[in-house]
Design an enzyme around this catalytic site. Structure first.
Site, PDB file in Angstrom:
ATOM      1  N   ARG A 177       0.796  -1.229   0.000  1.00 14.71           N
ATOM      2  CA  ARG A 177       0.000   0.000   0.000  1.00 14.71           C
ATOM      3  C   ARG A 177       0.827   1.276   0.000  1.00 14.71           C
ATOM      4  O   ARG A 177       0.571   2.191  -0.781  1.00 14.71           O
ATOM      5  CB  ARG A 177      -0.930   0.026   1.218  1.00 14.71           C
ATOM      6  CG  ARG A 177      -2.196  -0.742   1.027  1.00 14.71           C
ATOM      7  CD  ARG A 177      -2.665  -1.324   2.332  1.00 14.71           C
ATOM      8  NE  ARG A 177      -1.746  -2.359   2.763  1.00 14.71           N
ATOM      9  CZ  ARG A 177      -1.861  -3.641   2.417  1.00 14.71           C
ATOM     10  NH1 ARG A 177      -2.871  -4.029   1.710  1.00 14.71           N
ATOM     11  NH2 ARG A 177      -0.969  -4.541   2.791  1.00 14.71           N
ATOM     12  N   THR A 178       1.800   1.356   0.886  1.00 14.97           N
ATOM     13  CA  THR A 178       2.535   2.616   0.988  1.00 14.97           C
ATOM     14  C   THR A 178       3.274   2.893  -0.321  1.00 14.97           C
ATOM     15  O   THR A 178       3.209   3.998  -0.862  1.00 14.97           O
ATOM     16  CB  THR A 178       3.505   2.569   2.180  1.00 14.97           C
ATOM     17  OG1 THR A 178       2.765   2.189   3.340  1.00 14.97           O
ATOM     18  CG2 THR A 178       4.151   3.919   2.421  1.00 14.97           C
TER      19      THR A 178
ATOM     20  N   LYS B 230      26.740  -3.554  -3.021  1.00 16.23           N
ATOM     21  CA  LYS B 230      28.216  -3.484  -3.069  1.00 16.23           C
ATOM     22  C   LYS B 230      28.789  -2.886  -1.794  1.00 16.23           C
ATOM     23  O   LYS B 230      29.981  -2.671  -1.682  1.00 16.23           O
ATOM     24  CB  LYS B 230      28.647  -2.625  -4.263  1.00 16.23           C
ATOM     25  CG  LYS B 230      28.129  -3.119  -5.599  1.00 16.23           C
ATOM     26  CD  LYS B 230      28.578  -2.180  -6.708  1.00 16.23           C
ATOM     27  CE  LYS B 230      27.901  -2.516  -8.017  1.00 16.23           C
ATOM     28  NZ  LYS B 230      28.161  -1.491  -9.043  1.00 16.23           N
TER      29      LYS B 230
ATOM     30  N   HIS C 179       5.494   5.909  11.259  1.00 11.76           N
ATOM     31  CA  HIS C 179       4.982   5.773   9.888  1.00 11.76           C
ATOM     32  C   HIS C 179       4.034   6.962   9.698  1.00 11.76           C
ATOM     33  O   HIS C 179       2.807   6.799   9.685  1.00 11.76           O
ATOM     34  CB  HIS C 179       4.253   4.432   9.761  1.00 11.76           C
ATOM     35  CG  HIS C 179       3.920   4.030   8.362  1.00 11.76           C
ATOM     36  ND1 HIS C 179       3.965   4.892   7.284  1.00 11.76           N
ATOM     37  CD2 HIS C 179       3.531   2.825   7.857  1.00 11.76           C
ATOM     38  CE1 HIS C 179       3.603   4.246   6.193  1.00 11.76           C
ATOM     39  NE2 HIS C 179       3.349   2.993   6.507  1.00 11.76           N
TER      40      HIS C 179
ATOM     41  N   ARG D 274      11.601   3.835   3.019  1.00 13.38           N
ATOM     42  CA  ARG D 274      11.177   2.856   4.049  1.00 13.38           C
ATOM     43  C   ARG D 274      12.403   1.997   4.344  1.00 13.38           C
ATOM     44  O   ARG D 274      13.080   1.531   3.430  1.00 13.38           O
ATOM     45  CB  ARG D 274      10.038   1.990   3.536  1.00 13.38           C
ATOM     46  CG  ARG D 274       9.819   0.778   4.438  1.00 13.38           C
ATOM     47  CD  ARG D 274       8.574   0.017   4.096  1.00 13.38           C
ATOM     48  NE  ARG D 274       7.380   0.744   4.500  1.00 13.38           N
ATOM     49  CZ  ARG D 274       6.172   0.195   4.566  1.00 13.38           C
ATOM     50  NH1 ARG D 274       5.997  -1.066   4.250  1.00 13.38           N
ATOM     51  NH2 ARG D 274       5.129   0.903   4.935  1.00 13.38           N
TER      52      ARG D 274
HETATM   53  C1  NCD Z   1       2.185  -1.035   8.093  1.00 11.93           C
HETATM   54  C2  NCD Z   1       3.670  -0.836   8.188  1.00 11.93           C
HETATM   55  O1  NCD Z   1       4.409  -1.083   7.221  1.00 11.93           O
HETATM   56  O2  NCD Z   1       4.088  -0.372   9.244  1.00 11.93           O
HETATM   57  N1  NCD Z   1       1.738  -1.245   6.792  1.00 11.93           N
HETATM   58  C3  NCD Z   1       1.406  -0.145   6.061  1.00 11.93           C
HETATM   59  O3  NCD Z   1       2.244   0.596   5.627  1.00 11.93           O
HETATM   60  N2  NCD Z   1       0.108   0.115   5.904  1.00 11.93           N
HETATM   61  C4  NCD Z   1       1.619  -1.995   9.049  1.00 11.93           C
HETATM   62  C5  NCD Z   1       2.190  -3.372   9.106  1.00 11.93           C
HETATM   63  O4  NCD Z   1       3.083  -3.744   8.356  1.00 11.93           O
HETATM   64  O5  NCD Z   1       1.703  -4.119   9.957  1.00 11.93           O
END
Ligand code: NCD
Length: 325
Positions: free
Chosen positions: A68-69, A98, A148, A119
């Site tokens: 999703r993100t 590397k 997040h 991320r």
């Molecule tokens: C979450 C995350 O990556 O922190 N997912 C997301 O981005 N919606 C929640 C999760 O992974 O449980």
């Protein structure tokens, strides 16, 4: 122009700022972002051609898995007329393989793009990346068990759309309070407003860290830790269910002991829910909400909550890149 120091408060002006934590936001900043999101929602729903981000390129640098993100940032930028460089799994597909440092990787991608979305599995990595970048804003799409922020922004927007306010709300947050970064960011957001109460339902092993617990209490938030569904209130405005974060456990046996202790079933909703509440989840779920609940009109996780993720990122990217929605 060199960028501002990271972790700067938004203070009504998103342009060029790193987005690392909910700590940077005030209620006024949220109001501005939500007003822009009301517009991007219409743009997306009507497929209005928009060139607000034309000429901009954003790098999406994802060291951890994401559906999703990643996809919603990508779609959001494209819907606003911008473009993306997408690096999934840089450990395998970039010079990180590397031995390149995070700092050098960031400095590389900022030479090609106008913003970087990252991320990464380590807490504090987004701050580190923002500190390394000379010119471009860095957006935190999840730093280990840290924060997040964009998930919390979409969750807050979802609550605001439903209730017309972010104060005097009662929520039940369930699952992994210790490792769940979405919970940490959402609680920081809710702690900006008066009169909010959160019941935190988790096994003792997955309680919120004592540091965060004390911080939220100092801010005047009412937190009630519970270990059984039987202690859930019946008047909650929302339930925010989460997955136990398997990848944060050193020993798989420890994960097995606490996984899926709390599962949303139609019966649980019937017993402890109410008509006007909503059921939220940042997703992915791995069994902690039964699929038979999905069609309940109160279940927003596969619908509005997820759609709002794209709308909020459309607005946020446009504001951070200094353009008009
Ligand atoms: C979450 C995350 O990556 O922190 N997912 C997301 O981005 N919606 C929640 C999760 O992974 O449980």
């Amino acid at each position: 122009m060199a960028k501002q120091l990271n972790h700067t408060k938004i203070n009504g002006d998103f342009k060029g700022k790193d987005i690392l934590s909910l700590e940077q936001f005030s209620p006024h900043d949220l109001k501005l972002l939500f007003a822009a999101t009301d517009k991007t929602k219409k743009i997306a729903q009507n497929n209005t051609p928009t060139d607000s981000l034309a000429g901009t390129v954003t790098t999406l640098l994802f060291y951890e898995p994401s559906s999703r993100t990643f996809a919603s940032f990508s779609a959001a930028i494209k819907r606003m007329g911008g473009q993306t460089v997408e690096i999934l799994n840089p450990k395998e597909f970039s010079s990180v393989a590397k031995g390149e440092t995070l700092e050098d990787t960031i400095r590389t991608f900022e030479c090609y793009s106008d913003a970087i979305v990252i991320r990464h599995p380590e807490i504090g990595s987004a701050q580190k990346a923002a500190g390394a970048a000379f010119f471009v804003p860095v957006l935190n799409a999840g730093d280990g068990i840290g924060e997040h922020p964009t998930q919390a922004l979409l969750d807050l927007y979802t609550l605001y759309e439903k209730f017309g306010r972010l104060e005097r709300l009662t929520g039940v947050m369930a699952g992994d309070m210790l490792n769940g970064r979405t919970v940490h960011s959402l609680l920081k957001g809710l702690s900006l407003f008066k009169g909010n109460t959160s019941y935190l339902l988790s096994p003792k092993e997955l309680r919120l860290s004592r540091e965060l617990f004390a911080m939220f209490e100092r801010r005047g938030m009412k937190l009630i830790e519970i270990e059984s569904e039987k202690d859930m209130p019946k008047n909650a405005d929302f339930w925010y269910w989460t997955r136990v974060q398997k990848e944060r456990f050193a020993k798989i046996a420890d994960y097995e002991k606490v996984k899926n202790r709390f599962v949303v079933t139609p019966e649980l909703l019937k017993t402890y829910g109410n008509k006007n509440m909503i059921l939220m989840h940042p997703l992915p779920r791995v069994g902690e909400i039964e699929t038979s609940v999905d069609r309940d009109p109160r279940a927003v996780y596969l619908r509005q909550e997820m759609q709002n993720g794209m709308y909020i990122r459309m607005a946020l990217m446009t504001l951070v890149l200094g353009k008009m929605v």
